[in-house]
Write an enzyme that holds these catalytic residues in place. Structure first.
Site, short mmCIF file in Angstrom:
data_model
loop_
_atom_site.label_atom_id
_atom_site.label_comp_id
_atom_site.label_asym_id
_atom_site.label_seq_id
_atom_site.Cartn_x
_atom_site.Cartn_y
_atom_site.Cartn_z
N GLU A 141 6.70 9.20 -6.50
CA GLU A 141 5.63 8.70 -5.65
C GLU A 141 4.30 9.24 -6.20
O GLU A 141 4.28 10.25 -6.91
CB GLU A 141 5.81 9.22 -4.21
CG GLU A 141 7.09 8.78 -3.52
CD GLU A 141 7.14 7.29 -3.21
OE1 GLU A 141 6.19 6.76 -2.64
OE2 GLU A 141 8.15 6.66 -3.56
N GLY A 190 11.62 1.82 -8.80
CA GLY A 190 11.25 1.26 -10.11
C GLY A 190 10.46 -0.01 -9.86
O GLY A 190 10.84 -0.80 -8.98
N ASP A 197 10.77 11.31 1.19
CA ASP A 197 11.11 9.92 0.85
C ASP A 197 12.56 9.61 1.24
O ASP A 197 12.84 8.58 1.86
CB ASP A 197 10.89 9.72 -0.67
CG ASP A 197 11.29 8.33 -1.12
OD1 ASP A 197 10.56 7.38 -0.82
OD2 ASP A 197 12.36 8.20 -1.76
N LYS A 245 13.97 7.02 4.17
CA LYS A 245 14.96 5.96 3.94
C LYS A 245 16.10 6.06 4.95
O LYS A 245 16.60 5.04 5.44
CB LYS A 245 15.46 6.04 2.49
CG LYS A 245 14.38 5.58 1.50
CD LYS A 245 14.73 5.95 0.08
CE LYS A 245 13.66 5.46 -0.90
NZ LYS A 245 13.77 6.07 -2.23
N THR A 254 0.85 -1.20 0.00
CA THR A 254 0.00 0.00 0.00
C THR A 254 0.89 1.25 0.00
O THR A 254 2.07 1.17 0.34
CB THR A 254 -0.89 0.00 1.27
OG1 THR A 254 -0.04 -0.26 2.40
CG2 THR A 254 -1.97 -1.04 1.18
N VAL A 295 14.60 0.57 0.83
CA VAL A 295 15.73 1.47 0.58
C VAL A 295 16.59 0.87 -0.53
O VAL A 295 17.03 -0.27 -0.43
CB VAL A 295 16.61 1.67 1.84
CG1 VAL A 295 17.67 2.74 1.59
CG2 VAL A 295 15.77 2.04 3.04
#
Ligand code: HSE
Length: 345
Positions: free
Chosen positions: A213, A321, A224, A228, A100, A156
């Site tokens: 995103e 990706g 983001d 990470k 999700t 990550v």
């Protein structure tokens, strides 16, 4: 042959890429590891599809063709609602794959889903970063109490085994983590440098490529990359919170800044940084010499330099990706299915 029953929760880009990858790799996994990966349930925000003896490879590929939020159209296996409890009662999964989208305020829906999975005795693999960022310790504790695995390798540098490698550094003390942790912003900067286009145009390209995103402000405002860093901080046992990471938005960068940097022999990069001892951490725009190693890392590539008390390690490779993330999730699923405790987190 041992069967691992899998449910996939979240069926966007990564969910579809994962379903497709399982379909294409099923035979390979069976012959190499002697375990059959059986997808018994898939859910998106509007519905679910269940098949207790597992979807065939053909069905999985067909499922990937349903429109967005259209899992409820996949008759005769479809339901017009999502009910995790019903799903677990019906198909009794061994492995819950949580794909999700990330919500860094509430952690939902991933957080509740993962808690539910662990309390129902399923191992968890997540590509959703938010639950790990916000509630790593709590989730890990529940998993350990129940001898379950919680794996998140894809969160990550999805296409590069960074987390697994860091976990294997058992005797070294990590002092600093620094790098390019977001593919979208690195791609934007590379386009601006190489093609001399402006920020907005480069962002549009990144969105078309599916790098960004769903909400691109997560990428361009550094959330983001900060998330990470937080996940890496958990992995090395020196947890920081998302609020501790100071962030500068890349959106303020102008083409003229890039041109000026080029003239001076510099390159602009968007770097994430965590000094473990000082607890100093940020994501910010940095002008670095063209000869710096990070200046050579372009497009959607990520790079991380880990400084330990012994030396330095450099990782360069694919970040996100769909395909890379799907394989990374599958690696975690296989590790659980074959009973590897090596990466128990
Ligand atoms: N939007 C993310 C990125 C995807 O650009 O790096 C992978 O986490």
């Amino acid at each position: 042959m041992k069967i691992a029953k899998i449910i996939i929760i979240g069926f966007g880009n990564v969910g579809r890429a994962f379903a497709r990858t399982i379909a294409l790799k099923k035979k390979f996994v069976e012959s190499r590891y002697g375990v059959s990966l059986s997808v018994v349930g898939v859910a998106d925000s509007k519905g679910m599809a269940l098949k207790s003896d597992g979807f065939s490879e053909y069905e999985l590929l067909k499922l990937c063709e349903v429109p967005r939020s259209g899992v409820n159209l996949f008759s005769p296996y479809a339901y017009n609602y999502v009910d995790l409890k019903y799903m677990y009662d019906m198909v009794q999964p061994d492995i819950h794959v949580e794909l999700t989208p990330a919500n860094y305020v509430t952690g939902e829906p991933g957080l509740t889903n993962i808690m539910f999975a662990l309390t129902r005795g399923a191992h968890v693999v997540t590509a959703n970063k938010a639950p790990i960022v916000l509630k790593y310790k709590e989730l890990l504790e529940i998993a350990k109490k129940r001898s379950l695995q919680l794996r998140f390798r894809s969160t990550v540098m999805g296409g590069t085994p960074l987390i697994d490698t860091i976990m294997s550094l058992r005797s070294e003390e990590i002092e600093k983590i620094e790098g390019i942790l977001n593919a979208t912003t690195n791609f934007i900067l590379t386009e601006m440098h190489d093609k001399l286009i402006d920020f907005e145009e480069a962002l549009k390209k990144a969105q078309i490529m599916g790098l960004a995103e769903a909400d691109p402000s997560l990428d361009i405002d550094g959330i983001d990359a900060a998330a990470k860093l937080v996940i890496l901080s958990h992995v090395i046992g020196c947890s920081i919170s998302l609020d501790e990471v100071k962030r500068e938005s890349l959106s303020k960068i102008k083409l003229r800044d890039v041109v000026e940097a080029i003239k001076e022999g510099f390159v602009i990069k968007y770097l994430a940084y965590f000094d473990v001892r000082r607890r100093e951490t940020y994501v910010r725009i940095v002008k670095i010499p063209k000869t710096d190693v990070f200046a050579q890392v372009n497009g959607s590539l990520n790079a991380v330099r880990i400084k330990t008390d012994v030396g330095e390690i450099l990782f360069v490779g694919k970040g996100g990706g769909g395909l890379e993330t799907a394989h990374s999730v599958l690696d975690d699923v296989i590790a659980i299915a074959i009973g590897s405790e090596g990466g128990m987190r």
